[in-house]
Scaffold this motif. Structure first.
Motif, short mmCIF file in Angstrom:
data_model
loop_
_atom_site.label_atom_id
_atom_site.label_comp_id
_atom_site.label_asym_id
_atom_site.label_seq_id
_atom_site.Cartn_x
_atom_site.Cartn_y
_atom_site.Cartn_z
N ARG A 28 0.82 -1.21 0.00
CA ARG A 28 0.00 0.00 0.00
C ARG A 28 0.86 1.26 0.00
O ARG A 28 0.53 2.26 -0.65
CB ARG A 28 -0.92 -0.01 1.23
N ASP A 29 1.97 1.23 0.72
CA ASP A 29 2.86 2.39 0.76
C ASP A 29 3.51 2.63 -0.60
O ASP A 29 3.71 3.78 -1.00
CB ASP A 29 3.95 2.18 1.82
N GLU A 30 3.82 1.57 -1.32
CA GLU A 30 4.40 1.73 -2.65
C GLU A 30 3.40 2.36 -3.61
O GLU A 30 3.77 3.22 -4.42
CB GLU A 30 4.86 0.37 -3.19
N PHE A 31 2.14 1.96 -3.51
CA PHE A 31 1.12 2.58 -4.37
C PHE A 31 0.94 4.05 -4.01
O PHE A 31 0.81 4.90 -4.91
CB PHE A 31 -0.21 1.84 -4.22
N ALA A 32 0.94 4.37 -2.72
CA ALA A 32 0.81 5.77 -2.31
C ALA A 32 1.97 6.60 -2.83
O ALA A 32 1.79 7.76 -3.24
CB ALA A 32 0.72 5.86 -0.79
N ASP A 33 3.16 6.02 -2.84
CA ASP A 33 4.33 6.73 -3.35
C ASP A 33 4.22 6.94 -4.86
O ASP A 33 4.54 8.02 -5.38
CB ASP A 33 5.59 5.93 -3.01
N ARG A 34 3.75 5.91 -5.59
CA ARG A 34 3.58 6.06 -7.04
C ARG A 34 2.52 7.12 -7.37
O ARG A 34 2.71 7.94 -8.27
CB ARG A 34 3.18 4.72 -7.66
N TRP A 35 1.42 7.08 -6.65
CA TRP A 35 0.34 8.03 -6.93
C TRP A 35 0.76 9.45 -6.58
O TRP A 35 0.36 10.41 -7.26
CB TRP A 35 -0.91 7.63 -6.18
N ALA A 36 1.57 9.61 -5.54
CA ALA A 36 2.10 10.94 -5.21
C ALA A 36 2.99 11.46 -6.32
O ALA A 36 2.98 12.67 -6.62
CB ALA A 36 2.87 10.88 -3.89
N ASN A 37 3.74 10.60 -6.95
CA ASN A 37 4.57 11.01 -8.09
C ASN A 37 3.71 11.46 -9.27
O ASN A 37 4.04 12.43 -9.96
CB ASN A 37 5.49 9.87 -8.51
N VAL A 38 2.60 10.76 -9.51
CA VAL A 38 1.71 11.14 -10.61
C VAL A 38 1.09 12.51 -10.34
O VAL A 38 1.00 13.36 -11.25
CB VAL A 38 0.61 10.07 -10.79
N LEU A 39 0.66 12.76 -9.12
CA LEU A 39 0.10 14.07 -8.78
C LEU A 39 1.16 15.16 -8.89
O LEU A 39 0.85 16.30 -9.27
CB LEU A 39 -0.49 14.04 -7.37
N GLU A 40 2.40 14.82 -8.56
CA GLU A 40 3.48 15.78 -8.71
C GLU A 40 3.72 16.10 -10.19
O GLU A 40 4.04 17.25 -10.54
CB GLU A 40 4.76 15.22 -8.09
N LEU A 41 3.54 15.12 -11.06
CA LEU A 41 3.64 15.38 -12.50
C LEU A 41 2.53 16.33 -12.96
O LEU A 41 2.76 17.19 -13.81
CB LEU A 41 3.57 14.06 -13.26
N ARG A 42 1.37 16.18 -12.39
CA ARG A 42 0.27 17.10 -12.73
C ARG A 42 0.58 18.52 -12.26
O ARG A 42 0.25 19.50 -12.93
CB ARG A 42 -1.04 16.62 -12.10
N LYS A 43 1.24 18.63 -11.11
CA LYS A 43 1.66 19.96 -10.66
C LYS A 43 2.63 20.60 -11.64
O LYS A 43 2.54 21.80 -11.93
CB LYS A 43 2.31 19.86 -9.28
N ALA A 44 3.55 19.79 -12.15
CA ALA A 44 4.51 20.32 -13.12
C ALA A 44 3.82 20.78 -14.40
O ALA A 44 4.23 21.77 -15.02
CB ALA A 44 5.56 19.25 -13.45
N SER A 45 2.76 20.09 -14.80
CA SER A 45 2.05 20.46 -16.03
C SER A 45 1.14 21.67 -15.85
O SER A 45 0.65 22.23 -16.83
CB SER A 45 1.22 19.27 -16.53
N GLU A 46 0.90 22.10 -14.59
CA GLU A 46 0.04 23.25 -14.35
C GLU A 46 0.65 24.54 -14.89
O GLU A 46 -0.07 25.52 -15.10
CB GLU A 46 -0.22 23.40 -12.84
N ARG A 47 1.96 24.56 -15.10
CA ARG A 47 2.60 25.78 -15.60
C ARG A 47 2.29 26.05 -17.06
O ARG A 47 2.60 27.13 -17.58
CB ARG A 47 4.12 25.67 -15.42
N TYR A 48 1.66 25.10 -17.75
CA TYR A 48 1.40 25.25 -19.19
C TYR A 48 -0.09 25.35 -19.47
O TYR A 48 -0.56 24.90 -20.51
CB TYR A 48 1.99 24.06 -19.94
N THR A 49 -0.83 25.92 -18.53
CA THR A 49 -2.29 25.97 -18.65
C THR A 49 -2.80 27.22 -19.34
O THR A 49 -3.98 27.31 -19.66
CB THR A 49 -2.94 25.88 -17.26
N GLU A 50 -1.95 28.21 -19.58
CA GLU A 50 -2.41 29.48 -20.14
C GLU A 50 -2.09 29.63 -21.62
O GLU A 50 -2.14 30.73 -22.16
CB GLU A 50 -1.78 30.64 -19.36
N GLU A 51 -1.75 28.54 -22.28
CA GLU A 51 -1.35 28.62 -23.68
C GLU A 51 -2.35 27.95 -24.62
O GLU A 51 -2.03 27.66 -25.76
CB GLU A 51 0.03 27.99 -23.86
N GLY A 52 -3.55 27.65 -24.17
CA GLY A 52 -4.55 27.06 -25.05
C GLY A 52 -4.47 25.56 -25.11
O GLY A 52 -3.95 24.89 -24.21
N GLY A 53 -5.02 24.99 -26.22
CA GLY A 53 -5.05 23.55 -26.39
C GLY A 53 -3.67 22.94 -26.47
O GLY A 53 -2.70 23.56 -26.92
#
Length: 650
Positions: A277-302
Motif C-alpha cells: 500500500r505504501d508503494e502505491f501511495a508513493d507512485r500516486w504521489a509522483n503522478v500528482l506531482e507530474l500534474r503539478k509540473a504540467s500546471e505551468r502550461y495551462t495558459e497557452e490554449g489547447g
C-alpha cells in the motif's frame, strides 16, 4: 536485534553467565554538539515515557566541538524552497564553507518532493545525484507510463512511446499482436497515396475504429494481416486513443494528463503493479506531482494545435504539449551525475529520502518539507499523539538531523499544493511540530507580528484588484490561520460597520439622550405597545389565560402592569409558536446535506470512497454549499456540490 536477544536468553535456561550483555556506544563522533542537542530535543517526550532507544539517544554525548547552530527557515512554496536550497549551496561553495570534496545532502520525506529540487539544480547549474532505488523523477515507471501517451500524441511516429503505450496498462497485447500491427503499418506504407505522406502508426490505429456514418475505410482492410484475437483487443484501445486525441486539441496539458489517467484507468494499473500500500501511495504521489509540473502550461490554449500541413516527420507544430515535453527532455538529458566526470571538480549534491539516508553522513544537510501533513505525514497525524506512527516519524526526524556533521538547515513551506476535485489548490500549512521544539518563543512572536503586517497588506491589495485569479492567489498568501481567517474577518468587519451605522443614525436623532433615558423609554414603549399577533387575530382562550397570568396589579397605584417578568418568559413553554415569528417565517436552512446526506459513502474520481460528515457551522453562504468528507486516514476536506467529482454510492 531484540528478537535475537530474547531468543538467546531463553536458551540460557536462566543462567546469567550465558545471557546477552548489551553495550551501548554513547559517544557521537559524527555531529557537532548543537546538532546532537537539537536532535535530542525533537525526540524528547514531555510524558517521560521514552522508549529504550530514545533514552539511549537522549544520553548520547557529542565528542566534536559546538559548531554552527541548526537553521530553521520558512519558504513560500515548494519552488521557493528548492530555489533557496540550491542558491544556499552555491553561496556556501563560493565563500569557502564547502569545497568540491565536501558532501552535501538534500533530504526529503517522500520521493515526489524531488521534482522541484531536481529542476532547481538544473536551473542553477548544480550537479546532483539521486540516491536510492527510486531514481530521478522522470525516470520512474509511473511517470514514463503517463508521458508515453503524451509523447505518442505529439509525435505519432515515436516507436518507443507506441510500444510502451500498447502495454500500459496490460490489455492482452503481447509481442505477437504488436508485430502483427507493425506489419500492417508497413503494408499500409507500401500503398500509393498519390504523393501524400503515408499515415502514421497512430493514424493507422485510429482507423481501426468503426465509423458511425458507414463510410468505407481509406486504409486497406487488416484482414489476413491482423488476427481476429488481436483485432478484438486493438479496437477498444483505438477508441480510447481517438477520444484522447480529440480532447487534446482543446484541453490544456494538465487537463489532458487527467483525461489520459481517467480514460485509461491508470490509477488501477499503478495499484496492480505495486507490492504494498505504501508503494502505491508513493507512485500516486509522483503522478500528482507530474500534474503539478504540467500546471505551468495551462495558459497557452489547447495542448495540440490543428495540423496545417503534412511533413515527412508528421510532428505537431510547437504548442503547450511540445513545450512541456521539451522541458522534460531537458531535465532527462542532464539529470544525475554519479561521480565527477572528465576531471570536473564541481560539488555534487545527493538527493535522497530519509529512509535512504540511514547509515550515511554529510558535511551539510538540507532537510526540506518540514510542515504538518508532509513531515509528519497526514496518516501519522490522524493516529494521534503518542501513536506508533507518530513516534516513528519523530525518530525519522532524529535520523535525518544526525546525518549532518557540521551544517544543518531545515526548511518548511507556508503553502502546499494539494489535489481536490478536478484540480489543485494551495493549502496554508503549519510548521512541523518537530521544528516547534527547536524554535524559541521570542522568534515566534517576531514572526507573528510580521505575519499580521503581511495579512494587512494582502487585504489592502484585495480592495484594488477585482480579477478572480488575483483574489484567489492573495487569499492563499495568508499564514497559519489560513484563508478562512480572512473571510471570517471580512464578514465580521461588514457586520461591525453595519451595526455602527445603525447606532450613529439613532444618536443623530436624539443626541442628548443618556443611557438611562434610552432604557426607560424602551421599557415604556414595550408596556404601551400592543402585540402584533393581538392586533391581527382575535384573542383565544389560551391567549387570554396567558395574558392574565402575565399581568400584575400594582399595590401602590392600582395600575395594571402588562410586562411579563423575564423568568416567566424564559420558562413559559405554552407560548404560541407563531408569536416567536411575528415578523415572518424563519429562513430555510440550506446546506450541502440536502444533496449529500451526512453519513453516506460517496465515490470520487481520484480519491476513491469517502464518507460525508456534518457541514461546518458558522460559515458563509458559499461554504454551506461545500460537501465535507472524511478520508480513511482521518483527513477532512471539502468539495463543491456541483462539479466536485462526487457520486453517491450508498
Amino acid at each position: 536485534m531484540s528478537d535475537f536477544v530474547k531468543a538467546f536468553n531463553e536458551r540460557s535456561n536462566g543462567d546469567e553467565r550465558n545471557e546477552v550483555d548489551t553495550v551501548y556506544l554513547m559517544e557521537n563522533y559524527r555531529s557537532t554538539m548543537n546538532i546532537v542537542k537539537a536532535a535530542q530535543k525533537v525526540i524528547s517526550n514531555d510524558s517521560n515515557s521514552l522508549s529504550a532507544q530514545d533514552s539511549v539517544r537522549q544520553d548520547m554525548k557529542p565528542m566534536r566541538g559546538r559548531g554552527p547552530p541548526p537553521r530553521v527557515l520558512a519558504c513560500a512554496d515548494a519552488q521557493a524552497e528548492a530555489t533557496f536550497v540550491v542558491k544556499e549551496i552555491n553561496k556556501m561553495s563560493d565563500n569557502g564553507t564547502l569545497n568540491p570534496s565536501s558532501s552535501v545532502a538534500l533530504i526529503y520525506r517522500t520521493n515526489a518532493q524531488s521534482r522541484a529540487l531536481e529542476e532547481a539544480c538544473v536551473a542553477h547549474n548544480v550537479r546532483y545525484c539521486i540516491r536510492g532505488s527510486a531514481g530521478t523523477f522522470y525516470s520512474r515507471a509511473e511517470i514514463k507510463d503517463c508521458l508515453c501517451f503524451m509523447k505518442w500524441l505529439y509525435n505519432s511516429r515515436d516507436r518507443s512511446a507506441m510500444l510502451r503505450a500498447f502495454k500500459t496498462p496490460s490489455r492482452g497485447l503481447g509481442d505477437v499482436s504488436i508485430n502483427e500491427f507493425i506489419s500492417y503499418c508497413e503494408e499500409v506504407e507500401k500503398q500509393s497515396y498519390d504523393g501524400n505522406t503515408p499515415p502514421t502508426p497512430l493514424d493507422v490505429l485510429l482507423s481501426l475504429v468503426p465509423s458511425n456514418t458507414g463510410e468505407e475505410r481509406s486504409i486497406i482492410p487488416p484482414d489476413g494481416i491482423i488476427s481476429t484475437r488481436t483485432m478484438n483487443r486493438l479496437v477498444p484501445f483505438a477508441s480510447q486513443m481517438k477520444k484522447i486525441r480529440k480532447k487534446a486539441e482543446t484541453q490544456t496539458v494538465s487537463e489532458l494528463l487527467l483525461t489520459i489517467i481517467e480514460t485509461l484507468d491508470l490509477e488501477k494499473h499503478f495499484d496492480s503493479i505495486s507490492k504494498t500500500r505504501d508503494e502505491f501511495a508513493d507512485r500516486w504521489a509522483n503522478v500528482l506531482e507530474l500534474r503539478k509540473a504540467s500546471e505551468r502550461y495551462t495558459e497557452e490554449g489547447g495542448s495540440l494545435p490543428q495540423k496545417e500541413s503534412n511533413d515527412e516527420n508528421d510532428i505537431q507544430e510547437m504548442g503547450p504539449l511540445a513545450t512541456f515535453l521539451d522541458d522534460v527532455s531537458l531535465l532527462t538529458d542532464v539529470e544525475g551525475d554519479d561521480e565527477a566526470q572528465n576531471g570536473d571538480s564541481r560539488l555534487v549534491a545527493d538527493l535522497m529520502t530519509i529512509h535512504a539516508s540511514k547509515g550515511m553522513e554529510f558535511d551539510a544537510v538540507f532537510l526540506v518539507g518540514n510542515e504538518e501533513g508532509t513531515f509528519p505525514t497526514q496518516r501519522s497525524i490522524a493516529e494521534g499523539e503518542g501513536s506508533v506512527e507518530l513516534d516513528e516519524e519523530r525518530r525519522l526526524c532524529y535520523v535525518a538531523m544526525t546525518r549532518a556533521k557540521t551544517h544543518l538547515v531545515m526548511t518548511w513551506r507556508r503553502e502546499v499544493q494539494q489535489f481536490f476535485g478536478q484540480g489543485f489548490k494551495y493549502i496554508v500549512t503549519e510548521r512541523s511540530r518537530f521544528l516547534n521544539r527547536l524554535v524559541a518563543k521570542s522568534s515566534d512572536e517576531k514572526k507573528s507580528k510580521s505575519f499580521e503586517t503581511k495579512r494587512t497588506n494582502v487585504q489592502n491589495r484585495k480592495s484594488s484588484k477585482t480579477s478572480r485569479s488575483s483574489l484567489q492567489k492573495e487569499r492563499n498568501v495568508d499564514d497559519n490561520e489560513g484563508a478562512k481567517y480572512l473571510l471570517k474577518k471580512r464578514a465580521k468587519s461588514r457586520a461591525d460597520a453595519e451595526a455602527w451605522k445603525n447606532y450613529n443614525s439613532r444618536e443623530s436623532r436624539s443626541p442628548k439622550r443618556t443611557t438611562y433615558d434610552l432604557k426607560r423609554n424602551a421599557v415604556k414603549r414595550n408596556s404601551e405597545r400592543t402585540p402584533i399577533s393581538s392586533r391581527e387575530r382575535p384573542s383565544s382562550p389560551h391567549r387570554q389565560q396567558s395574558s392574565t397570568r402575565a399581568s400584575k396589579v400594582s399595590a401602590d397605584s392600582g395600575r395594571v402592569d402588562r410586562r411579563r417578568p423575564r423568568n416567566e418568559i424564559k420558562n413559559d413553554s405554552n407560548m404560541p409558536e407563531r408569536r416567536k415569528y411575528s415578523t415572518g417565517p424563519p429562513d430555510m436552512a440550506l446546506d450541502s446535506s440536502l444533496f449529500y446526506p451526512v453519513g453516506s459513502v460517496v465515490s470520487h474520481a481520484i480519491h476513491g470512497e469517502v464518507t460525508v460528515i456534518t457541514p461546518k457551522k458558522g460559515k458563509g453562504d458559499d461554504d454551506k454549499m461545500l460537501v465535507y468528507v472524511k478520508f480513511k486516514s482521518g483527513m477532512e476536506v471539502d468539495f463543491p456540490v456541483t462539479n466536485g467529482g462526487l457520486n453517491i454510492k450508498h
